[in-house]
Design a protein around this motif. Structure first.
Motif, PDB file in Angstrom:
ATOM      1  N   ALA A 147       0.819  -1.214   0.000  1.00  0.00           N
ATOM      2  CA  ALA A 147       0.000   0.000   0.000  1.00  0.00           C
ATOM      3  C   ALA A 147       0.852   1.263   0.000  1.00  0.00           C
ATOM      4  O   ALA A 147       0.475   2.279  -0.598  1.00  0.00           O
ATOM      5  N   ALA A 148       2.010   1.224   0.656  1.00  0.00           N
ATOM      6  CA  ALA A 148       2.887   2.400   0.659  1.00  0.00           C
ATOM      7  C   ALA A 148       3.386   2.682  -0.749  1.00  0.00           C
ATOM      8  O   ALA A 148       3.437   3.837  -1.192  1.00  0.00           O
ATOM      9  N   GLY A 149       3.751   1.615  -1.472  1.00  0.00           N
ATOM     10  CA  GLY A 149       4.186   1.790  -2.856  1.00  0.00           C
ATOM     11  C   GLY A 149       3.065   2.291  -3.741  1.00  0.00           C
ATOM     12  O   GLY A 149       3.282   3.108  -4.645  1.00  0.00           O
ATOM     13  N   THR A 150       1.835   1.822  -3.476  1.00  0.00           N
ATOM     14  CA  THR A 150       0.685   2.300  -4.241  1.00  0.00           C
ATOM     15  C   THR A 150       0.449   3.779  -3.974  1.00  0.00           C
ATOM     16  O   THR A 150       0.181   4.557  -4.897  1.00  0.00           O
ATOM     17  N   GLY A 151       0.559   4.183  -2.715  1.00  0.00           N
ATOM     18  CA  GLY A 151       0.419   5.602  -2.383  1.00  0.00           C
ATOM     19  C   GLY A 151       1.468   6.453  -3.071  1.00  0.00           C
ATOM     20  O   GLY A 151       1.186   7.567  -3.540  1.00  0.00           O
ATOM     21  N   ALA A 152       2.691   5.929  -3.154  1.00  0.00           N
ATOM     22  CA  ALA A 152       3.759   6.653  -3.852  1.00  0.00           C
ATOM     23  C   ALA A 152       3.418   6.807  -5.331  1.00  0.00           C
ATOM     24  O   ALA A 152       3.645   7.868  -5.936  1.00  0.00           O
ATOM     25  N   ARG A 153       2.849   5.762  -5.944  1.00  0.00           N
ATOM     26  CA  ARG A 153       2.475   5.841  -7.360  1.00  0.00           C
ATOM     27  C   ARG A 153       1.347   6.844  -7.579  1.00  0.00           C
ATOM     28  O   ARG A 153       1.330   7.581  -8.576  1.00  0.00           O
ATOM     29  N   ILE A 154       0.395   6.873  -6.648  1.00  0.00           N
ATOM     30  CA  ILE A 154      -0.703   7.836  -6.769  1.00  0.00           C
ATOM     31  C   ILE A 154      -0.145   9.260  -6.743  1.00  0.00           C
ATOM     32  O   ILE A 154      -0.520  10.109  -7.566  1.00  0.00           O
ATOM     33  N   ALA A 155       0.760   9.529  -5.804  1.00  0.00           N
ATOM     34  CA  ALA A 155       1.353  10.868  -5.701  1.00  0.00           C
ATOM     35  C   ALA A 155       2.211  11.200  -6.917  1.00  0.00           C
ATOM     36  O   ALA A 155       2.329  12.369  -7.306  1.00  0.00           O
ATOM     37  N   LEU A 156       2.828  10.171  -7.522  1.00  0.00           N
ATOM     38  CA  LEU A 156       3.646  10.402  -8.720  1.00  0.00           C
ATOM     39  C   LEU A 156       2.771  10.757  -9.917  1.00  0.00           C
ATOM     40  O   LEU A 156       3.088  11.698 -10.667  1.00  0.00           O
ATOM     41  N   LEU A 157       1.687  10.022 -10.097  1.00  0.00           N
ATOM     42  CA  LEU A 157       0.881  10.156 -11.312  1.00  0.00           C
ATOM     43  C   LEU A 157      -0.200  11.220 -11.216  1.00  0.00           C
ATOM     44  O   LEU A 157      -0.740  11.653 -12.243  1.00  0.00           O
ATOM     45  N   ASN A 158      -0.541  11.644 -10.006  1.00  0.00           N
ATOM     46  CA  ASN A 158      -1.602  12.642  -9.845  1.00  0.00           C
ATOM     47  C   ASN A 158      -1.113  13.747  -8.913  1.00  0.00           C
ATOM     48  O   ASN A 158      -1.077  13.575  -7.694  1.00  0.00           O
ATOM     49  N   ARG A 159      -0.749  14.865  -9.485  1.00  0.00           N
ATOM     50  CA  ARG A 159      -0.179  15.966  -8.686  1.00  0.00           C
ATOM     51  C   ARG A 159      -1.175  16.515  -7.677  1.00  0.00           C
ATOM     52  O   ARG A 159      -0.786  17.029  -6.618  1.00  0.00           O
ATOM     53  N   ASP A 160      -2.476  16.397  -7.955  1.00  0.00           N
ATOM     54  CA  ASP A 160      -3.469  16.879  -6.992  1.00  0.00           C
ATOM     55  C   ASP A 160      -3.463  16.038  -5.723  1.00  0.00           C
ATOM     56  O   ASP A 160      -3.823  16.521  -4.640  1.00  0.00           O
ATOM     57  N   ALA A 161      -3.063  14.765  -5.845  1.00  0.00           N
ATOM     58  CA  ALA A 161      -3.044  13.882  -4.679  1.00  0.00           C
ATOM     59  C   ALA A 161      -2.005  14.333  -3.656  1.00  0.00           C
ATOM     60  O   ALA A 161      -2.122  14.015  -2.466  1.00  0.00           O
ATOM     61  N   ARG A 162      -1.000  15.070  -4.096  1.00  0.00           N
ATOM     62  CA  ARG A 162       0.034  15.529  -3.162  1.00  0.00           C
ATOM     63  C   ARG A 162      -0.553  16.526  -2.161  1.00  0.00           C
ATOM     64  O   ARG A 162      -0.318  16.421  -0.956  1.00  0.00           O
ATOM     65  N   GLY A 163      -1.310  17.462  -2.670  1.00  0.00           N
ATOM     66  CA  GLY A 163      -1.960  18.402  -1.760  1.00  0.00           C
ATOM     67  C   GLY A 163      -2.993  17.712  -0.890  1.00  0.00           C
ATOM     68  O   GLY A 163      -3.165  18.059   0.289  1.00  0.00           O
ATOM     69  N   GLU A 164      -3.657  16.705  -1.457  1.00  0.00           N
ATOM     70  CA  GLU A 164      -4.668  15.965  -0.712  1.00  0.00           C
ATOM     71  C   GLU A 164      -4.059  15.252   0.488  1.00  0.00           C
ATOM     72  O   GLU A 164      -4.592  15.327   1.602  1.00  0.00           O
TER      73      GLU A 164
END
Length: 678
Positions: free
Chosen positions: A595-612
């Motif tokens: 799940a940590a790796g999945t979260g990293a991929r989400i933040a990589l591919l979706n810049r809005d997820a970083r602020g989220e």
């Protein structure tokens, strides 16, 4: 020229001169040789087995005399008599340098041989990356309207793509003019769209229309393993995934050992920083090779890690994390350049590190929160990222609580007599017949069970080498269900259990899972100290979960999510039999994989997820287990199997645990003593 003896390690080929009396393990650590050690060189784990050469080695220019190493000692003799040691092997922590020597590190002693199981999980992710490819036509230079090529390129991007305030690094100016002319003033530009700290920036430029893509890498930097996922930033596809052992393991198996190494050795923190960055670059090279791409096309990177790894990766001494109040240098998200961390990717590549939640709950836990979104759950969900240090989240739309529990390395096979990390040949699944008490098992790399046709032939390549974390969990749970183990964790004698697989081992007994000594293989047993190590680890895990439940004011949870490379391979039933997790319906206990790796991929591919996730982390309430009296109460209770007090009604409807007690006769004194120590 040094007059100290020369030590050469194979197969790595690393060499160095060391003073007489230097332990081989110390020499290996100083040279960065992959020689395993769990106990820190105290002669307990016997993982650092080596084979010294003898005679002339023309290739290395070394002649090795019989007395090149110190004499065989009592520690080595004790290990050989109890567990067996292949003829010619020595323990690297006991054998010391006495003369020029060539040392071979066998595969089972090499750290990097572990099977890294942090695969990329299938997940639908909205692709909105931080870097965009823009094709533009640039106005040619005109003597009547003098302006720089960069300024006209920027104007073209602004006009055609609406991106403003664009900057460029020096390396772009170095190559821009010939590229513009080669493309006849038509170019494709990779533009990083910027963030709250940095303006948009030109990353790369190609002549004409570039019919390709750019890449990003999402990395889960763990205490034991480093896993990277190479992603196409345009399509979101995972192009390649790979993993390596964290080279910092040679400084200590657990995080506090590494903090101690930095405290006790001048320059120790810098040593560990250099090691992890070198490992990171090795991983990047590996994953780029598997994806068959140029590393210079990696323009974005996201990292998640626990607080100690976070600090060491950034070059920050983790000294303050080793003592109360466990203060982070910063808990905020970090936005850096790749060259700040000496990463071998695109020179202008950007790096994003997710925020840490608190002193012992890091960016990896934040990534799990991004992936599993407990803050958006209608029901109450417990998310447990199982590792050397377990991060635990409990929450729903109302609120989310978080804590960490120091489970230690036992779940990864460390501190276990026949334990090892996950590698081909390691026992990973176990079943014990409750009537005959006979075991059967599966090993990594072989699909068949040990009692099925074809197993022996399939296992010949790797052999049966030991037992990994998921295997030890299942073995102990199966022993409990088969009546070989009482609730206190004591193994019964052959007479008490009805099987001669329970053998006398000092004051207590051990259970023989596999005896390969007839064919020069290992004797794999489950001992009472093994069970005690797992009891301590699972008690810490369960106590953290129960503490969060106390703070939430609940006695049960609606569902449990097991995360992490190890969590993905735990059997829910066996975890509940041990009392690792609170009681829950088996169909409500699921694995989220990495799940940590999945979260990293989400933040990589979706810049809005970083602020989220930055906003989510600000709302998560951290519970510090070290100052909570109830944590210790839960820990004492959870030392039993499954637990001493709380009922497990759902578990009791699934399995029947024998009401046995082996705390009698000759075992009574030893049994009482062990419980007091627990």
């Amino acid at each position: 020229m040094s007059t100290d003896p020369l030590v050469v390690f194979t197969p790595s080929g690393k060499r160095g001169h060391f003073p007489t009396g230097t332990p081989i393990l110390t020499a290996a650590r100083q040279l960065g040789v992959d020689l395993d050690s769990v106990c820190g060189g105290r002669g307990i784990c016997s993982k650092c087995q080596i084979t010294p050469g003898l005679g002339d080695f023309a290739k290395h220019g070394v002649s090795v005399a019989p007395d090149a190493l110190s004499e065989w000692n009592s520690v080595e003799e004790r290990y050989k008599s109890k567990r067996g040691l292949i003829e010619g092997r020595r323990l690297g922590c006991q054998a010391t340098v006495q003369g020029d020597v060539v040392i071979d590190v066998p595969p089972e002693s090499q750290v990097h041989k572990q099977v890294v199981r942090k695969r990329a999980e299938a997940r639908d992710i909205t692709v909105n990356p931080s870097t965009k490819l823009c094709y533009v036509e640039v106005q040619e230079p005109d003597m009547h309207e003098p302006s720089g090529d960069l300024e006209r390129l920027v104007r073209a991007i602004e006009a055609e793509w609406g991106i403003t305030n664009i900057h460029a690094d020096l390396h772009i100016l170095n190559v821009m003019q010939p590229i513009l002319r080669k493309g006849e003033w038509k170019v494709t530009v990779a533009v990083h769209l910027g963030d709250e700290e940095n303006p948009p920036r030109i990353m790369h430029i190609w002549p004409g229309y570039y019919d390709g893509t750019v890449y990003g890498i999402a990395v889960d930097l763990g205490s034991t393993t480093i896993a990277g996922h190479l992603c196409d930033l345009i399509s979101g596809e995972v192009v390649a995934s790979s993993g390596i052992m964290n080279p910092q393991i040679r400084f200590g198996e657990d995080l506090m050992s590494r903090v101690s190494y930095g405290m006790m050795n001048t320059g120790g923190a810098q040593e560990m920083t250099q090691a992890v960055r070198e490992g990171m670059n090795a991983l990047i090279t590996q994953v780029a090779s598997e994806g068959q791409i140029d590393k210079q096309l990696i323009v974005d990177a996201v990292f998640v890690c626990n607080p100690v790894m976070h600090h060491l990766f950034l070059g920050i001494d983790p000294f303050e994390l080793g003592q109360a109040p466990f203060a982070l240098a910063t808990s905020n998200a970090m936005r850096l350049r790749a060259d700040d961390l000496h990463l071998g990717i695109h020179p202008s590549a950007r790096v994003y590190l997710l925020p840490c939640i608190a002193g012992h709950v890091g960016a990896d836990a934040a990534a799990v929160a991004l992936s599993e979104a407990p803050d958006k759950s209608e029901d109450l969900v417990l998310v447990v990222d199982v590792g050397t240090n377990a991060e635990i989240l409990l929450g729903n739309r109302e609120k989310v609580l978080a804590c960490s529990s120091p489970t230690g390395p036992a779940f990864e096979g460390a501190q276990i007599t026949a334990g090892q990390r996950a590698a081909p040949g390691a026992i990973e699944r176990v079943e014990i017949d409750p009537t005959t008490k006979e075991p059967r098992f599966r090993i990594i790399g072989v699909d068949a069970w040990s009692d099925e046709d074809g197993f022996t032939e399939a296992a010949a390549a790797s052999g049966i080498t030991g037992i990994c974390g998921s295997g030890i969990i299942e073995a102990i749970a199966e022993m409990r269900m088969a009546g070989l183990l009482d609730p206190s964790g004591l193994i019964g004698s052959a007479a008490q259990t009805g099987t001669d697989r329970c053998i006398l081992d000092g004051r207590t007994h051990s259970y023989v899972l596999h005896d390969g000594t007839e064919h020069d293989g290992p004797l794999i047993t489950i001992t009472n100290p093994d069970i005690r190590a797992i009891q301590m680890a699972k008690a810490a895990l369960y106590s953290g979960a129960r503490l969060l439940m106390d703070k939430f004011g609940v006695e049960s949870v609606d569902r449990v999510v097991l995360a992490g490379a190890f969590g993905a391979h735990i059997s829910p039933k066996h975890a509940m039999v041990l009392g690792m997790i609170p009681d829950a319906p088996l169909d409500k206990v699921t694995s989220a994989g990495n799940a940590a790796g999945t979260g990293a991929r989400i933040a990589l591919l979706n810049r809005d997820a970083r602020g989220e996730i930055e906003e989510t982390v600000r709302r998560i309430h951290k519970i510090e287990t070290a100052i909570e009296p109830r944590f210790q109460e839960h820990f004492v209770n959870a030392s039993a199997i499954p637990n001493a007090v709380e009922p497990f009604p759902i578990l009791n409807s699934i399995v029947t645990l024998p009401q046995v007690s082996f705390n009698t006769g000759g075992d009574e004194k030893g049994g009482r003593r062990r419980r007091r120590r627990g």
